[in-house]
Design a protein around this motif. Structure first.
Motif: not given
Length: 138
Positions: A18-42
């Protein structure tokens, strides 16, 4: 760009996450388990199925400036190399054109990868950078 995408998806175990993205913080966030993987987006651009057009994010006032930071380098590359598809704000195009522009922009920006985000009529294209694992709640 496909190889880069394959690599980070495998490195972080994100296939089907699962993932979510927002313009507010310009990030894409994946939730693979007990942590998150975050990427900055352009945000690179978008395709409108209804209009049959590709629109560069630098020409889209609804996308905050901080969410398209760095994109001017792609436009400048297009100017230097006389590539109209990189400098014309909007032009007839579909998903395959968006994918092509994302691949080119990703290379120009030396992105870790690209992401395609369908949102109703529009499909958004992102360049990803600064991928990192973050504990949930940080």
């Amino acid at each position: 760009m496909q190889e880069r995408n394959r690599a980070w998806m495998e490195d972080y175990g994100l296939q089907g996450c699962q993932y979510v993205w927002t313009f507010d913080d310009a990030q894409l966030v994946f939730r693979p388990g007990s942590d998150e993987v975050v990427a900055d987006i352009c945000v690179l651009g978008s395709v409108s199925e209804a209009e049959g057009t590709f629109l560069w994010a630098w020409a889209n006032e609804t996308i905050p400036e901080h969410a398209r930071q760095g994109l001017e380098r792609v436009r400048e590359f297009g100017d230097r190399n006389e590539l109209e598809s990189l400098t014309k704000p909007v032009w007839p195009g579909g998903r395959s054109d968006g994918l092509e522009m994302a691949a080119v922009a990703g290379r120009v920006l030396d992105a870790a990868g690209v992401w395609v985000a369908p949102t109703g009529d529009a499909t958004l294209f992102f360049a990803l950078s600064n991928l990192r694992r973050v504990p949930v709640g940080s």
